[in-house]
Design a protein around this motif. Structure first.
Motif, PDB file in Angstrom:
ATOM      1  N   SER A   1       0.850  -1.200   0.000  1.00  0.00           N
ATOM      2  CA  SER A   1       0.000   0.000   0.000  1.00  0.00           C
ATOM      3  C   SER A   1       0.879   1.239   0.000  1.00  0.00           C
ATOM      4  CB  SER A   1      -0.896   0.027   1.237  1.00  0.00           C
ATOM      5  OG  SER A   1      -0.096   0.120   2.397  1.00  0.00           O
ATOM      6  N   GLU A   2       0.275   2.346  -0.295  1.00  0.00           N
ATOM      7  CA  GLU A   2       1.017   3.608  -0.259  1.00  0.00           C
ATOM      8  C   GLU A   2       1.400   3.936   1.181  1.00  0.00           C
ATOM      9  OE1 GLU A   2       2.249   5.003  -2.957  1.00  0.00           O
ATOM     10  OE2 GLU A   2       1.318   3.304  -3.966  1.00  0.00           O
ATOM     11  N   ALA A   3       0.528   3.586   2.140  1.00  0.00           N
ATOM     12  CA  ALA A   3       0.848   3.842   3.554  1.00  0.00           C
ATOM     13  C   ALA A   3       2.109   3.082   3.964  1.00  0.00           C
ATOM     14  CB  ALA A   3      -0.333   3.441   4.436  1.00  0.00           C
ATOM     15  N   THR A   4       2.178   1.816   3.578  1.00  0.00           N
ATOM     16  CA  THR A   4       3.363   1.013   3.917  1.00  0.00           C
ATOM     17  C   THR A   4       4.587   1.516   3.173  1.00  0.00           C
ATOM     18  OG1 THR A   4       1.976  -0.898   4.419  1.00  0.00           O
ATOM     19  CG2 THR A   4       4.286  -1.350   3.946  1.00  0.00           C
ATOM     20  N   ARG A   5       4.376   1.941   1.928  1.00  0.00           N
ATOM     21  CA  ARG A   5       5.507   2.495   1.172  1.00  0.00           C
ATOM     22  C   ARG A   5       6.109   3.689   1.937  1.00  0.00           C
ATOM     23  NH1 ARG A   5       6.821   2.371  -3.843  1.00  0.00           N
ATOM     24  NH2 ARG A   5       4.768   1.638  -4.516  1.00  0.00           N
ATOM     25  N   LYS A   6       5.225   4.577   2.396  1.00  0.00           N
ATOM     26  CA  LYS A   6       5.706   5.779   3.102  1.00  0.00           C
ATOM     27  C   LYS A   6       6.479   5.389   4.364  1.00  0.00           C
ATOM     28  CE  LYS A   6       2.331   9.106   1.544  1.00  0.00           C
ATOM     29  NZ  LYS A   6       0.895   9.076   1.638  1.00  0.00           N
ATOM     30  N   GLN A   7       5.904   4.431   5.112  1.00  0.00           N
ATOM     31  CA  GLN A   7       6.583   4.011   6.346  1.00  0.00           C
ATOM     32  C   GLN A   7       7.958   3.432   6.028  1.00  0.00           C
ATOM     33  OE1 GLN A   7       4.928   0.670   8.461  1.00  0.00           O
ATOM     34  NE2 GLN A   7       6.173   1.039  10.278  1.00  0.00           N
ATOM     35  N   ALA A   8       8.002   2.537   5.019  1.00  0.00           N
ATOM     36  CA  ALA A   8       9.270   1.880   4.675  1.00  0.00           C
ATOM     37  C   ALA A   8      10.292   2.907   4.183  1.00  0.00           C
ATOM     38  CB  ALA A   8       9.013   0.808   3.615  1.00  0.00           C
ATOM     39  N   GLU A   9       9.829   3.848   3.394  1.00  0.00           N
ATOM     40  CA  GLU A   9      10.755   4.886   2.896  1.00  0.00           C
ATOM     41  C   GLU A   9      11.335   5.697   4.051  1.00  0.00           C
ATOM     42  OE1 GLU A   9       9.037   5.720  -1.620  1.00  0.00           O
ATOM     43  OE2 GLU A   9       8.384   7.018   0.018  1.00  0.00           O
ATOM     44  N   SER A  10      10.464   5.988   5.039  1.00  0.00           N
ATOM     45  CA  SER A  10      10.935   6.803   6.176  1.00  0.00           C
ATOM     46  C   SER A  10      11.983   6.056   6.992  1.00  0.00           C
ATOM     47  CB  SER A  10       9.750   7.195   7.066  1.00  0.00           C
ATOM     48  OG  SER A  10       9.342   6.084   7.834  1.00  0.00           O
ATOM     49  N   LEU A  11      12.012   4.718   6.854  1.00  0.00           N
ATOM     50  CA  LEU A  11      12.969   3.904   7.618  1.00  0.00           C
ATOM     51  C   LEU A  11      14.159   3.467   6.748  1.00  0.00           C
ATOM     52  CD1 LEU A  11      10.282   1.716   9.432  1.00  0.00           C
ATOM     53  CD2 LEU A  11      11.714   3.464  10.494  1.00  0.00           C
ATOM     54  N   ASN A  12      14.210   4.015   5.541  1.00  0.00           N
ATOM     55  CA  ASN A  12      15.295   3.685   4.593  1.00  0.00           C
ATOM     56  C   ASN A  12      15.353   2.195   4.243  1.00  0.00           C
ATOM     57  OD1 ASN A  12      16.267   6.389   4.443  1.00  0.00           O
ATOM     58  ND2 ASN A  12      17.202   6.085   6.465  1.00  0.00           N
ATOM     59  N   ILE A  13      14.188   1.550   4.224  1.00  0.00           N
ATOM     60  CA  ILE A  13      14.130   0.142   3.788  1.00  0.00           C
ATOM     61  C   ILE A  13      14.150   0.141   2.261  1.00  0.00           C
ATOM     62  CG2 ILE A  13      12.664  -1.918   3.733  1.00  0.00           C
ATOM     63  CD1 ILE A  13      11.594  -1.101   6.502  1.00  0.00           C
ATOM     64  N   PRO A  14      15.079  -0.596   1.654  1.00  0.00           N
ATOM     65  CA  PRO A  14      15.157  -0.600   0.192  1.00  0.00           C
ATOM     66  C   PRO A  14      13.874  -1.178  -0.436  1.00  0.00           C
ATOM     67  CG  PRO A  14      17.141  -1.555   1.144  1.00  0.00           C
ATOM     68  CD  PRO A  14      16.156  -1.402   2.255  1.00  0.00           C
ATOM     69  N   LEU A  15      13.309  -0.451  -1.364  1.00  0.00           N
ATOM     70  CA  LEU A  15      12.053  -0.866  -1.998  1.00  0.00           C
ATOM     71  C   LEU A  15      12.265  -1.139  -3.475  1.00  0.00           C
ATOM     72  CD1 LEU A  15       9.518   1.664  -0.411  1.00  0.00           C
ATOM     73  CD2 LEU A  15      10.057  -0.667   0.315  1.00  0.00           C
ATOM     74  N   THR A  16      11.412  -2.009  -3.992  1.00  0.00           N
ATOM     75  CA  THR A  16      11.407  -2.256  -5.425  1.00  0.00           C
ATOM     76  C   THR A  16       9.953  -2.420  -5.854  1.00  0.00           C
ATOM     77  OG1 THR A  16      12.344  -3.597  -7.207  1.00  0.00           O
ATOM     78  CG2 THR A  16      11.662  -4.775  -5.218  1.00  0.00           C
TER      79      THR A  16
END
Ligand code: 5RP
Length: 232
Positions: free
Chosen positions: A55-70
């Motif tokens: 979800s976009e909510a989880t994306r935002k949280q992960a980005e704020s924690l510098n978790i690498p996303l793909t």
């Protein structure tokens, strides 16, 4: 133990399944958020993972924690998805979508070699259905789609009021631009039959029944952690 502590305990236990180099699906909701928070700590300590948020909510949280996303288009097969649930039974059949993210959650989970469900133990039920089943539908022709859902549900032995989801006085719109119909069936005697019937309805994008997807559930509760493995 508060429900919040139970969710935290389940999330912490699930983090033990994460290995360096894994490709992960990140669920949505308050329990999944605790997993993501813990994962962020592990990443800060040097864990190497790449993740797809549901979800976009989880994306935002992960980005704020510098978790690498793909994106799933870059990594179409994931090792593990960890997500919450609104209800689960002893076969690990689930109702999901209370947070409105069911479509991406199902796409991500079905693209993963393993799905682990994390929840507090109040989510465990004998028969699914006390939690109103969310169904994601396209906004076009929503009334007509709702009538077909009602008809198909009755055929599958389910009856109860259907309601278009409203949040904060506004029509709830999913990350995919669709709306949600919540079906308060009370109980779902044959989840497989209902799932098959719903899937044939034009306008239904997907429904919150996750059947034969999760292989493990980690439940937090006053007596500690309970693990349920899917038998078949
Ligand atoms: C979101 C979901 C969530 O996993 C489900 O609603 C459980 O949420 P929570 O952990 O906050 O109880 O399906 O679409």
């Amino acid at each position: 133990m508060t429900p919040d502590e139970a969710k935290e305990a389940a999330a912490r236990e699930a983090l033990k399944h994460v290995r360096d180099g894994m490709k992960l699906g990140l669920g949505t909701g308050s329990t999944a958020a605790k997993f993501v928070a813990g994962l962020g700590e592990m990443v800060a300590q040097g864990l190497n993972v790449v993740c797809v948020p549901t979800s976009e909510a989880t994306r935002k949280q992960a980005e704020s924690l510098n978790i690498p996303l793909t994106r799933l288009d870059e990594e179409p097969i994931l090792d593990l998805t960890v997500d919450g649930a609104d209800e689960l039974d002893s076969d690990l059949s689930l109702i999901k979508g209370g947070g409105g993210a069911l479509l991406r959650e199902k796409i991500v989970a079905s693209s993963s070699r393993q799905m682990i469900v994390i929840a507090d133990d109040t989510k465990k039920v004998d028969t699914l259905g006390k939690f109103a089943l969310p169904i994601e539908v396209v906004p076009f022709g929503v009334k007509s789609t709702a009538m077909k859902i009602e008809h198909a549900s009755r055929w599958a032995g389910c009856e109860g009021p259907l309601a278009l989801r409203i949040r904060d006085g506004e029509l709830f719109v999913t990350d995919n631009g669709n709306v949600i119909i919540d079906c308060a069936f009370g109980q779902i005697p044959d989840a497989q039959k209902l799932a098959s019937a719903l899937s044939t309805i034009p306008g239904v994008v997907d429904h919150g029944l996750f059947l034969d997807m999760a292989s493990l559930a980690i439940l937090g509760g006053p007596n500690g952690i309970e693990i349920i493995e899917r038998k078949r």
